[in-house]
Scaffold this motif. Sequence first.
Motif, short mmCIF file in Angstrom:
data_model
loop_
_atom_site.label_atom_id
_atom_site.label_comp_id
_atom_site.label_asym_id
_atom_site.label_seq_id
_atom_site.Cartn_x
_atom_site.Cartn_y
_atom_site.Cartn_z
N LEU A 135 0.82 -1.22 0.00
CA LEU A 135 0.00 0.00 0.00
C LEU A 135 0.85 1.26 0.00
CD1 LEU A 135 -2.93 -0.93 2.40
CD2 LEU A 135 -2.98 -0.70 -0.09
N VAL B 17 -4.78 4.53 6.14
CA VAL B 17 -4.38 3.12 6.09
C VAL B 17 -2.86 3.01 6.15
CG1 VAL B 17 -4.46 1.01 4.71
CG2 VAL B 17 -6.47 2.47 4.87
N ASN B 18 -2.16 3.89 5.44
CA ASN B 18 -0.70 3.89 5.49
C ASN B 18 -0.19 4.19 6.89
OD1 ASN B 18 0.29 3.10 2.97
ND2 ASN B 18 -0.12 5.11 2.11
N ALA C 214 -1.80 3.44 9.67
CA ALA C 214 -2.06 2.23 10.45
C ALA C 214 -1.01 1.16 10.15
CB ALA C 214 -3.45 1.70 10.15
N LEU D 251 -4.32 6.80 0.48
CA LEU D 251 -4.80 6.06 1.64
C LEU D 251 -3.95 6.43 2.86
CD1 LEU D 251 -5.37 2.54 0.08
CD2 LEU D 251 -7.09 4.18 0.77
#
Length: 106
Positions: free
Chosen positions: A71, A81-82, A84, A78
């Motif tokens: 990712l 998300v990155n 996390a 994102l």
Amino acid sequence: MRDVFLPQLPDYLELGWRIEAWIFIVVGIVLLAVKMFALVSALLYSNESYDAAGKLNKTTWCAILGVGLLLHLVPIPLAFVNLAMLIAALVYLADVRPALAGLRRR
């Protein structure tokens, strides 16, 4: 030729944006290196080491870190998300890796 839709910015603003862009590039490369190091480190230990340390198994950690690295490389926005996945990599490096390395020393 000057674009009529984009006004000419003062030089100090353009310089500031260039500096900011370079800072983001450097930070992105460092975070990519951290994620790569965590994934390679996770691949080096055996599955039995993870079980002996009482951590998630090797497959789970490698999947989490691999998805995080993938990712990071895909150019889609994102950021959450990155973040996390970066936290997951840091947790691996701060908690799991020392526990696995402690098993080797004994």
